[in-house]
Design an enzyme around this catalytic site. Structure first.
Site, PDB file in Angstrom:
ATOM      1  N   GLY A  82      41.949  19.330  -6.667  1.00 41.37           N
ATOM      2  CA  GLY A  82      41.095  20.051  -5.731  1.00 41.37           C
ATOM      3  C   GLY A  82      41.943  21.046  -4.978  1.00 41.37           C
TER       4      GLY A  82
ATOM      5  N   ASP B 261      54.953  17.215   2.125  1.00 43.23           N
ATOM      6  CA  ASP B 261      53.979  18.313   2.160  1.00 43.23           C
ATOM      7  C   ASP B 261      52.750  17.895   2.971  1.00 43.23           C
ATOM      8  OD1 ASP B 261      52.679  20.662   1.669  1.00 43.23           O
ATOM      9  OD2 ASP B 261      52.284  20.275  -0.459  1.00 43.23           O
TER      10      ASP B 261
ATOM     11  N   SER C 169      44.322  22.760  -2.465  1.00 44.65           N
ATOM     12  CA  SER C 169      45.503  22.307  -1.740  1.00 44.65           C
ATOM     13  C   SER C 169      45.134  21.781  -0.361  1.00 44.65           C
ATOM     14  CB  SER C 169      46.452  23.482  -1.558  1.00 44.65           C
ATOM     15  OG  SER C 169      47.038  23.793  -2.788  1.00 44.65           O
ATOM     16  N   GLY C 170      45.785  20.704   0.017  1.00 46.66           N
ATOM     17  CA  GLY C 170      45.582  20.142   1.349  1.00 46.66           C
ATOM     18  C   GLY C 170      44.352  19.262   1.462  1.00 46.66           C
TER      19      GLY C 170
ATOM     20  N   GLU D 236      27.741  25.172   9.923  1.00 47.48           N
ATOM     21  CA  GLU D 236      29.177  25.425  10.036  1.00 47.48           C
ATOM     22  C   GLU D 236      29.640  25.438  11.493  1.00 47.48           C
ATOM     23  OE1 GLU D 236      26.977  27.429   8.558  1.00 47.48           O
ATOM     24  OE2 GLU D 236      27.569  27.833   6.492  1.00 47.48           O
TER      25      GLU D 236
ATOM     26  N   HIS E  26      52.187  23.257   2.828  1.00 48.27           N
ATOM     27  CA  HIS E  26      52.251  24.554   2.154  1.00 48.27           C
ATOM     28  C   HIS E  26      51.007  25.409   2.424  1.00 48.27           C
ATOM     29  CE1 HIS E  26      50.046  22.642  -1.284  1.00 48.27           C
ATOM     30  NE2 HIS E  26      49.583  23.862  -1.424  1.00 48.27           N
TER      31      HIS E  26
END
Ligand SMILES: *[C@@H]1O[C@H](CO)[C@@H](O)[C@H](O)[C@H]1NC(C)=O
Ligand SMILES: *[C@@H]1O[C@H](CO)[C@@H](O)[C@H](O)[C@H]1NC(C)=O
Length: 264
Positions: free
Chosen positions: A209, A114, A211-212, A92, A68
């Site tokens: 936390g 998912d 998503s994903g 980064e 999602h």
């Protein structure tokens, strides 16, 4: 439940309603880990640098996240080695995706399957800030009560104000599928491809936390933050994609793109 927790939950419910379209949830009741101590986590962002989801590096070329979180390959960017989303730390690594592979049987209605793999356009550089997460074996199970760690970045406020967004982390116990799927909880919506985690006693609440993002148990990514019911009420733990159900699919997918000599 004490009053501050209750107020926090109400606030989060309100925010969650406002944020439904983005389907993001944030860590509550956790803490900021030592900077760069969780090195396999990535922030999945729009090309305008808005944080959307979490993910985990599973090798130099591949990230795992929730299906999602698929905002389309043209809009997406992966950031490894991050800690504060608002401060440039020099650690980064920003990488564009080369390929999105959402699970072919992902069902938006039921949240089943998912899970999504993202192939990166260039390999991440492994160093003191960026590393690879381990995955569980196919069908490996994790016992009820086992403590696992979920980590993620909070969402950007719907009012446009940016929340000081360093990584957050919280430890949660695994809840049995039987309890999670019961009529007192998610009432039949839990499939065998899902995992539940959260505190059953009231008072100390934790929300999922991003998503994903990774739910790590025994040093392996057993779960991906998938869905839930706003702030985790005692009887509503967070629901995660059970990664061990997909180990074969993950390995086969990565291998199939590798053996195709896919040019980057
Ligand atoms: C999703 O699951 C529901 C309930 O099982 C089913 O009715 C629907 O057809 C599924 N959708 C897709 C796209 O498979
Ligand atoms: C959850 O409950 C539903 C309805 O009773 C059932 O169909 C489903 O198989 C259950 N899930 C699991 C993982 O047992």
């Amino acid at each position: 439940m004490d009053l501050p927790s209750l107020l926090l939950c109400i606030l989060l419910e309100v925010l969650a309603v406002n944020c439904l379209d983005v389907a993001q949830e944030r860590i509550v009741g956790g803490y900021a880990p030592v900077p760069h101590s969780i090195k396999y986590i990535v922030s999945i962002q729009t090309t305008e640098r808005q944080h959307i989801c979490g993910g985990s590096l599973i090798n130099k070329y591949w990230t795992i996240t929730a299906a999602h979180c698929d905002i389309g390959i043209k809009n997406m960017m992966i950031v490894a080695g991050d800690y504060s989303l608002t401060i440039y730390e020099g650690t980064e690594q920003e990488i564009m995706p080369h390929l999105l592979v959402p699970h072919p049987e992902y069902n938006e209605t039921t949240n089943n399957n998912d899970i999504m793999l993202i192939k990166l356009r260039a390999p991440v550089y492994l160093n003191n800030y960026v590393s690879i997460a381990l995955l569980p074996r196919q069908d490996a199970s994790i016992a009820e009560g086992r403590m696992c760690r979920v980590s993620g970045w909070g969402f950007v406020s719907p009012n446009g104000g940016e929340i000081p967004s360093t990584l957050r982390t919280v430890k949660l116990p695994i809840v049995s599928t039987q309890n999670c799927n019961s009529s007192q909880s998610f009432d039949g919506s839990i499939t065998g491809n899902m995992l539940c985690a959260g505190f059953s006693a009231g008072g100390k609440d934790a929300c999922q936390g991003d998503s994903g993002g990774p739910l790590v148990c025994e040093g392996r990514v057993y779960g991906l933050v998938s869905w839930g019911r706003g702030c985790a009420e005692p009887q509503f733990p967070g629901v995660y994609t059970a990664v061990s159900k997909y180990r074969r699919w993950i390995d086969n997918t990565i291998f199939s793109y590798y053996s195709r000599c896919d040019k980057d």
